[in-house]
Structure formats: structure tokens, C-alpha cells
Design a protein around this motif. Structure first.
Motif, mmCIF file in Angstrom:
data_model
loop_
_atom_site.group_PDB
_atom_site.id
_atom_site.type_symbol
_atom_site.label_atom_id
_atom_site.label_comp_id
_atom_site.label_asym_id
_atom_site.label_seq_id
_atom_site.Cartn_x
_atom_site.Cartn_y
_atom_site.Cartn_z
ATOM 1 N N ALA A 159 0.848 -1.181 0.000
ATOM 2 C CA ALA A 159 0.000 0.000 0.000
ATOM 3 C C ALA A 159 0.888 1.237 0.000
ATOM 4 O O ALA A 159 2.109 1.140 0.151
ATOM 5 N N GLY A 160 0.283 2.402 -0.145
ATOM 6 C CA GLY A 160 1.030 3.654 -0.146
ATOM 7 C C GLY A 160 1.433 4.041 -1.552
ATOM 8 O O GLY A 160 1.609 3.194 -2.430
ATOM 9 N N ASP A 161 1.596 5.349 -1.778
ATOM 10 C CA ASP A 161 1.906 5.876 -3.101
ATOM 11 C C ASP A 161 3.384 5.795 -3.462
ATOM 12 O O ASP A 161 3.768 6.120 -4.576
ATOM 13 N N GLY A 162 4.242 5.376 -2.543
ATOM 14 C CA GLY A 162 5.670 5.268 -2.805
ATOM 15 C C GLY A 162 6.015 4.024 -3.597
ATOM 16 O O GLY A 162 5.148 3.227 -3.963
ATOM 17 N N SER A 163 7.319 3.823 -3.857
ATOM 18 C CA SER A 163 7.803 2.716 -4.680
ATOM 19 C C SER A 163 8.385 1.600 -3.833
ATOM 20 O O SER A 163 9.169 1.847 -2.918
ATOM 21 N N MET A 164 8.012 0.374 -4.168
ATOM 22 C CA MET A 164 8.640 -0.823 -3.614
ATOM 23 C C MET A 164 9.345 -1.503 -4.783
ATOM 24 O O MET A 164 8.709 -1.844 -5.777
ATOM 25 N N ILE A 165 10.658 -1.659 -4.659
ATOM 26 C CA ILE A 165 11.461 -2.221 -5.747
ATOM 27 C C ILE A 165 12.038 -3.548 -5.278
ATOM 28 O O ILE A 165 12.592 -3.639 -4.177
ATOM 29 N N VAL A 166 11.908 -4.580 -6.133
ATOM 30 C CA VAL A 166 12.465 -5.894 -5.824
ATOM 31 C C VAL A 166 13.497 -6.203 -6.902
ATOM 32 O O VAL A 166 13.152 -6.367 -8.076
ATOM 33 N N ASN A 167 14.777 -6.244 -6.525
ATOM 34 C CA ASN A 167 15.872 -6.585 -7.429
ATOM 35 C C ASN A 167 16.425 -7.950 -7.047
ATOM 36 O O ASN A 167 16.386 -8.335 -5.886
ATOM 37 N N ASN A 168 16.973 -8.647 -8.012
ATOM 38 C CA ASN A 168 17.650 -9.919 -7.816
ATOM 39 C C ASN A 168 16.644 -11.044 -7.689
ATOM 40 O O ASN A 168 16.008 -11.394 -8.660
ATOM 41 N N VAL A 169 16.394 -11.604 -6.509
ATOM 42 C CA VAL A 169 15.581 -12.811 -6.377
ATOM 43 C C VAL A 169 14.254 -12.501 -5.702
ATOM 44 O O VAL A 169 14.217 -11.989 -4.587
ATOM 45 N N LEU A 170 13.175 -12.815 -6.415
ATOM 46 C CA LEU A 170 11.840 -12.789 -5.827
ATOM 47 C C LEU A 170 11.368 -14.227 -5.825
ATOM 48 O O LEU A 170 11.118 -14.814 -6.873
ATOM 49 N N SER A 171 11.282 -14.807 -4.653
ATOM 50 C CA SER A 171 10.861 -16.198 -4.523
ATOM 51 C C SER A 171 9.430 -16.220 -3.990
ATOM 52 O O SER A 171 9.196 -15.960 -2.814
ATOM 53 N N LEU A 172 8.494 -16.498 -4.888
ATOM 54 C CA LEU A 172 7.093 -16.505 -4.494
ATOM 55 C C LEU A 172 6.766 -17.710 -3.626
ATOM 56 O O LEU A 172 6.014 -17.597 -2.667
ATOM 57 N N GLY A 173 7.300 -18.879 -3.968
ATOM 58 C CA GLY A 173 7.007 -20.091 -3.202
ATOM 59 C C GLY A 173 5.511 -20.320 -3.074
ATOM 60 O O GLY A 173 5.047 -20.795 -2.042
ATOM 61 N N GLY A 174 4.744 -19.962 -4.104
ATOM 62 C CA GLY A 174 3.298 -20.104 -4.046
ATOM 63 C C GLY A 174 2.598 -18.870 -3.509
ATOM 64 O O GLY A 174 1.378 -18.820 -3.470
ATOM 65 N N GLY A 175 3.353 -17.849 -3.082
ATOM 66 C CA GLY A 175 2.771 -16.626 -2.552
ATOM 67 C C GLY A 175 2.486 -15.613 -3.646
ATOM 68 O O GLY A 175 2.781 -15.855 -4.821
ATOM 69 N N THR A 176 1.909 -14.492 -3.280
ATOM 70 C CA THR A 176 1.579 -13.446 -4.242
ATOM 71 C C THR A 176 1.918 -12.067 -3.673
ATOM 72 O O THR A 176 1.968 -11.888 -2.455
ATOM 73 N N ILE A 177 2.130 -11.134 -4.584
ATOM 74 C CA ILE A 177 2.268 -9.722 -4.212
ATOM 75 C C ILE A 177 1.010 -9.021 -4.705
ATOM 76 O O ILE A 177 0.678 -9.082 -5.889
ATOM 77 N N ASP A 178 0.322 -8.380 -3.791
ATOM 78 C CA ASP A 178 -0.892 -7.645 -4.099
ATOM 79 C C ASP A 178 -0.562 -6.165 -3.986
ATOM 80 O O ASP A 178 -0.458 -5.615 -2.883
ATOM 81 N N VAL A 179 -0.379 -5.494 -5.147
ATOM 82 C CA VAL A 179 -0.046 -4.077 -5.164
ATOM 83 C C VAL A 179 -1.348 -3.297 -5.206
ATOM 84 O O VAL A 179 -2.053 -3.308 -6.215
ATOM 85 N N GLN A 180 -1.665 -2.621 -4.113
ATOM 86 C CA GLN A 180 -2.909 -1.866 -4.025
ATOM 87 C C GLN A 180 -2.724 -0.390 -4.328
ATOM 88 O O GLN A 180 -3.671 0.280 -4.677
ATOM 89 N N GLN A 181 -1.478 0.097 -4.175
ATOM 90 C CA GLN A 181 -1.154 1.502 -4.459
ATOM 91 C C GLN A 181 0.280 1.597 -4.890
ATOM 92 O O GLN A 181 1.086 0.727 -4.591
#
Length: 182
Positions: A159-181
Motif C-alpha cells: 500500500a502507499g503511493d511510494g515505490s517498492m522495488i524488488v531486485n535480484n531474487v523474488l521467490s514466491l514459493g506459491g505466494g503473491t504480491i498484491d499491489v494496491q497503491q
């Protein structure tokens, strides 16, 4: 002096006549420049232990003792429920060979882990979600994961209007990222 006043250790009881305060759960980083997460003297309060408990919060704020960018070294796994970056003047970088584990509290009704960021801050250490988690990045702010973000089958809600940056390894392992803002 033998006055007949004797008691065995099993007969002596000590009980405080006042309620003892609860142990702290919020720890604020106070070390400028470079410091080790596991060194209790780098935190306020210095409670003979750093924040490493699913019921604890680690706070990285704008304090007079923080005069420039600060590197927080994590060389072994640490676990907290909440991380809060509120320094908009100087950046914090959490780096090392350990990991930061985000966990729900151990209360009867657990609180999911949360993270908030104001300013520009970065993880260069593995971040593992042990439960569903929420991240709120304020407007004109950036939170960067520059190593490994492991969702471990959990949902990360941003959440929030700022930036979340993921570099290199994103391991979902069955999970999810829910970007609401943002």
C-alpha cells in the motif's frame, strides 16, 4: 548473635510490592554509520537483547544521533513483527549474511507482520515472510529489496503511493504480491 531468628531458604519468599513493568517491545536504532543488529547497545532501550522476537518492532527513525546514511549489519537470522523506517533525511541499509524474518505476533489473536517506509531505505539481506504481511511505502519514498524477498507461500500486500522495488531474487514459493497503491 543467636536470637533464634532463623529461616531456611525454602521459607523465604520474595515478592515485589509493586507491579513489574512489561518488557519493551519497541526498539529504536540509535547507532550512526555502521552497527550490528544483534548488539543491544545499538538500540533504545538497551534491554540486554536486540529486537529478535515475533512480538518486537524495529524502528529506524530520524534521531539526532543519526547524521548520515546508516548500515545495519545482520549476520544471523533475526525475527520481528514490525519494521518502521521514518527517517526522510538519511537512508538505512540492512545488509549481511543473515536474514530478516517477518512473523505474526504470538498473541492469542496474532497480528500479521507489517513494514512501513518514509524516505529511501534498502534491504541487502534476505527478507522472509513467515506470515501474510503488509508494506506501506509513503509518497515520495522508496523501499528496495536488493537480495532476496521470499514470500514462502504468503501474500505481501503493498500500500502507499511510494515505490517498492524488488531486485535480484523474488521467490514466491506459491505466494503473491498484491499491489494496491503506488
Amino acid at each position: 548473635d543467636d536470637t533464634g531468628w532463623q529461616a531456611s531458604l525454602s521459607e523465604v519468599r520474595f515478592s515485589p510490592s509493586w507491579p513489574l513493568p512489561p518488557p519493551p517491545t519497541d526498539f529504536t536504532w540509535i547507532q550512526n554509520g555502521l552497527g550490528d543488529w544483534t548488539d543491544a547497545s545499538n538500540w533504545d532501550p538497551d534491554f540486554n537483547a536486540p529486537p529478535n522476537n515475533p512480538n518486537y518492532e524495529a524502528i529506524f527513525e530520524d534521531r539526532p544521533s543519526i547524521t548520515g546514511p546508516t548500515l545495519v549489519s545482520v549476520m544471523q537470522p533475526v525475527t520481528v513483527n514490525r519494521i518502521e523506517f521514518t527517517n526522510t533525511v538519511n537512508s538505512f541499509v540492512v545488509a549481511g549474511l543473515g536474514s530478516v524474518n517477518m512473523s505474526a505476533t504470538t498473541a492469542p489473536t496474532p497480528d500479521d507482520p507489517t513494514m512501513s517506509a518514509q524516505g529511501t531505505h534498502e534491504f541487502q539481506v534476505a527478507v522472509n515472510l513467515l506470515n501474510d504481511a503488509n508494506i506501506d511505502v509513503a509518497s515520495d519514498s522508496t523501499l528496495t529489496f536488493n537480495n532476496s524477498l521470499n514470500l514462502m507461500s504468503h501474500t505481501l500486500t503493498k500500500a502507499g503511493d511510494g515505490s517498492m522495488i524488488v531486485n535480484n531474487v523474488l521467490s514466491l514459493g506459491g505466494g503473491t504480491i498484491d499491489v494496491q497503491q503506488g
